[in-house]
Design a protein around this motif. Structure first.
Motif, short mmCIF file in Angstrom:
data_model
loop_
_atom_site.label_atom_id
_atom_site.label_comp_id
_atom_site.label_asym_id
_atom_site.label_seq_id
_atom_site.Cartn_x
_atom_site.Cartn_y
_atom_site.Cartn_z
N ASP A 1 10.63 16.66 2.91
CA ASP A 1 9.78 15.51 3.22
C ASP A 1 8.34 15.64 2.71
OD1 ASP A 1 12.00 14.47 4.62
OD2 ASP A 1 11.42 15.59 6.42
N GLY A 2 8.20 16.08 1.47
CA GLY A 2 6.87 16.17 0.86
C GLY A 2 6.59 14.96 -0.01
N LYS A 3 5.31 14.71 -0.19
CA LYS A 3 4.89 13.64 -1.11
C LYS A 3 3.59 14.06 -1.75
CE LYS A 3 4.01 8.87 -1.79
NZ LYS A 3 4.40 7.57 -1.55
N PRO A 4 3.55 14.28 -3.05
CA PRO A 4 4.65 14.15 -4.02
C PRO A 4 5.66 15.29 -3.87
CG PRO A 4 2.72 15.08 -5.09
CD PRO A 4 2.31 14.73 -3.68
N MET B 1 0.84 -1.18 0.00
CA MET B 1 0.00 0.00 0.00
C MET B 1 0.89 1.26 0.00
SD MET B 1 -3.11 0.75 2.54
CE MET B 1 -2.90 2.14 3.58
N GLU B 2 0.54 2.21 -0.84
CA GLU B 2 1.34 3.42 -0.97
C GLU B 2 1.04 4.40 0.15
OE1 GLU B 2 2.11 6.61 -4.48
OE2 GLU B 2 2.15 4.48 -4.89
N ALA B 3 2.10 5.08 0.62
CA ALA B 3 1.95 6.06 1.70
C ALA B 3 1.10 7.24 1.24
CB ALA B 3 3.31 6.53 2.16
N ALA B 4 0.40 7.84 2.20
CA ALA B 4 -0.46 8.99 1.90
C ALA B 4 0.39 10.20 1.54
CB ALA B 4 -1.31 9.30 3.13
N PRO B 5 -0.21 11.18 0.82
CA PRO B 5 0.51 12.41 0.51
C PRO B 5 0.98 13.08 1.81
CG PRO B 5 -1.53 12.30 -0.75
CD PRO B 5 -1.56 11.17 0.23
N ALA B 6 2.07 13.78 1.73
CA ALA B 6 2.61 14.48 2.90
C ALA B 6 2.93 15.92 2.55
CB ALA B 6 3.88 13.78 3.40
N LYS B 7 2.51 16.83 3.43
CA LYS B 7 2.78 18.26 3.25
C LYS B 7 4.25 18.53 3.55
CE LYS B 7 0.31 22.48 4.36
NZ LYS B 7 -0.80 23.02 5.12
N PRO B 8 4.96 19.26 2.68
CA PRO B 8 6.38 19.52 2.93
C PRO B 8 6.58 20.54 4.05
CG PRO B 8 5.67 20.68 0.96
CD PRO B 8 4.50 19.84 1.41
N LYS B 9 7.75 20.46 4.70
CA LYS B 9 8.15 21.48 5.67
C LYS B 9 9.01 22.48 4.89
CE LYS B 9 9.48 17.97 8.60
NZ LYS B 9 8.72 16.97 7.93
N ASP C 1 10.83 6.79 3.12
CA ASP C 1 9.38 6.58 3.25
C ASP C 1 8.60 7.08 2.04
OD1 ASP C 1 9.96 9.22 3.64
OD2 ASP C 1 8.87 9.42 5.54
N GLY C 2 9.30 7.31 0.93
CA GLY C 2 8.61 7.76 -0.29
C GLY C 2 8.46 9.27 -0.39
N THR C 3 8.94 9.99 0.62
CA THR C 3 8.88 11.45 0.54
C THR C 3 10.08 11.98 -0.23
OG1 THR C 3 10.05 11.74 2.64
CG2 THR C 3 7.63 11.65 2.74
N VAL C 4 9.99 13.24 -0.62
CA VAL C 4 11.06 13.87 -1.39
C VAL C 4 11.38 15.24 -0.78
CG1 VAL C 4 11.76 14.71 -3.68
CG2 VAL C 4 10.23 12.73 -3.50
N THR C 5 12.68 15.53 -0.64
CA THR C 5 13.12 16.85 -0.21
C THR C 5 13.68 17.58 -1.42
OG1 THR C 5 13.57 16.17 2.06
CG2 THR C 5 14.74 18.12 1.28
N VAL C 6 13.14 18.77 -1.67
CA VAL C 6 13.57 19.58 -2.81
C VAL C 6 14.31 20.80 -2.25
CG1 VAL C 6 12.84 20.84 -4.87
CG2 VAL C 6 11.56 18.82 -4.13
N ARG C 7 15.52 21.03 -2.75
CA ARG C 7 16.33 22.18 -2.33
C ARG C 7 16.65 23.02 -3.55
NH1 ARG C 7 18.49 17.87 0.37
NH2 ARG C 7 18.27 17.94 2.64
#
Length: 143
Positions: free
Chosen positions: A33-36, A1-9, A59-65
């Motif tokens: 740590d956002g998803k997508p 099961m895919e992790a739920a969307p996550a709001k980035p910090k 955990d499937g999240t992505v950090t964008v810098r």
């Protein structure tokens, strides 16, 4: 099961630099740590460009810098660049202005001479105008 969307910090900060002739990083922006993955854009009245990198979390999240770069001049000190983070879990883009900090040596001028100085005149005044970052703290007059 895919992790739920996550709001980035989201965060943005200035990098204090010295005026020069090379392109350097003057501001950074991060959406952690956002998803997508979030999208970072810059709005700027100063010249320059940016580079963006992404890091995948376990955990499937992505950090964008993203880093904003320019060749800093004294005129850029106090100028503004704005980081905009867009990601679907946010109701609207996150917007954060960053005030640039460019250090430069003082430029000095003397004002007040009115072409009408004569021996015995008592109200003659000269002003030393010094402008720099950091602000000059002492002025010394020599004859």
């Amino acid at each position: 099961m895919e992790a739920a969307p996550a709001k980035p910090k989201n965060s943005a900060n200035v990098v204090t630099v010295q005026a020069g002739s090379k392109s350097v990083v003057v501001a950074r922006c991060e959406a952690a740590d956002g998803k997508p993955a979030a999208t970072i854009k810059w709005l700027a009245s100063v010249g320059g460009n940016h580079s963006t990198s992404t890091t995948n979390g376990p955990d499937g999240t992505v950090t964008v810098r993203s880093e904003y770069q320019l060749v800093p001049t004294p005129a850029d000190d106090g100028g503004e660049v704005t980081c905009m983070v867009d990601q679907r879990t946010q109701a609207q883009p996150w917007v954060h202005p960053v005030k640039l900090s460019v250090e430069y040596p003082p430029s000095v001028s003397i004002e007040g001479y009115d072409n009408n100085w004569y021996v015995g005149r008592s109200d003659a005044v000269l002003l030393c105008m010094a402008n720099g970052n950091p602000e000059p703290t002492a002025v010394t007059w020599t004859a």
